[in-house]
Write a protein that holds these residues in place. Sequence first.
Motif, short mmCIF file in Angstrom:
data_model
loop_
_atom_site.label_atom_id
_atom_site.label_comp_id
_atom_site.label_asym_id
_atom_site.label_seq_id
_atom_site.Cartn_x
_atom_site.Cartn_y
_atom_site.Cartn_z
N ARG A 37 0.83 -1.21 0.00
CA ARG A 37 0.00 0.00 0.00
C ARG A 37 0.87 1.26 0.00
O ARG A 37 0.53 2.25 -0.65
N GLU A 40 2.00 1.83 -3.48
CA GLU A 40 0.91 2.37 -4.30
C GLU A 40 0.72 3.86 -4.04
O GLU A 40 0.48 4.64 -4.98
N ASN A 46 -3.14 2.22 -8.21
CA ASN A 46 -3.40 0.91 -7.62
C ASN A 46 -2.66 -0.15 -8.43
O ASN A 46 -2.76 -0.19 -9.66
N LEU A 47 -1.95 -0.99 -7.73
CA LEU A 47 -1.19 -2.05 -8.40
C LEU A 47 -1.95 -3.37 -8.41
O LEU A 47 -1.70 -4.23 -9.27
#
Length: 301
Positions: A37, A40, A46-47
């Motif tokens: 997170r 990201e 967002n990955l």
Amino acid sequence: MELLQLKYFLEVAESQHVTNSAKKLHVAQPALSQAIRRLERELGVNLFEHTGRNIRLTPAGAYLKDRLAPALASIDGIARDIAAFSESERHTVRIDVQAASGIVVDAIALYSAEHPDTRFLISQNEHEPLCDIHVTALASDGSFHGLSASPPDAAVEATFTERIGIAVASRGPRPPEPADLSGLAESRFICLAGSRAFRTLCDELCALAGFTPHIAFESDNPSVVKKMIGLGLGIGFWPEHSWGDLSDYEADLVSLADTRFARTIAIVDSDGEQSPEARRFEEFLIGHIGRIWEKESGQCA
């Protein structure tokens, strides 16, 4: 971005399972999720996206994975290369040879036969700072020939002094022994080119004796110099031990009456820390030179 974050991401991207990746990476699952997170947030995308209880890469995540995989593989390769380089360095000995090169090369050959993994880097560059061992000669004032800026912490580990004589043809006129230098003033001298320290020392000693030798010929090949002396084309200054025997070239060594004609070979440590391999070879080299000096002195006794 931190390298560890990227490695965590790549592992999760390949497994697409956080719990399994956490076990493989030996980290707690919450810590792994927080690292993803945080990555990201830093990238602003967002990955991963959730599909039920599973996750899958977003287009941005897939792009990052494709870019990141070869980059991290390259970094891992660098780590392996560095480890291999470090291992090679442990078995590398760097030697600066300013004097007695023939003896040093013979010592390297003998040592290599017993230690085939040892690698030698030989230079004749007086300004080379990255050397474990310097083999040089002391000037008439006691300073190091060939070491224009001798490091202050350099240590002389061993010295070997030898007389300098006159190499003459075995057949033909021969000066009385010990020879008086003044009687050789009109002689033609043959010199070994490239032996700067030895040539400088002989020139200095000749100047002290009020004598300037007439240099008729120079060669950088010791065999050529020996052969020309053996043919009677001239005479030459010759150290009694370090340049080898003259008999195979129909030449003899005649001692000089002036006892100042001598030189000292010095084995000098670099001011850096020596590797164990360099220390072992240095001890071998000192023993090798010592045996030559003892053998030649015994033959002359």
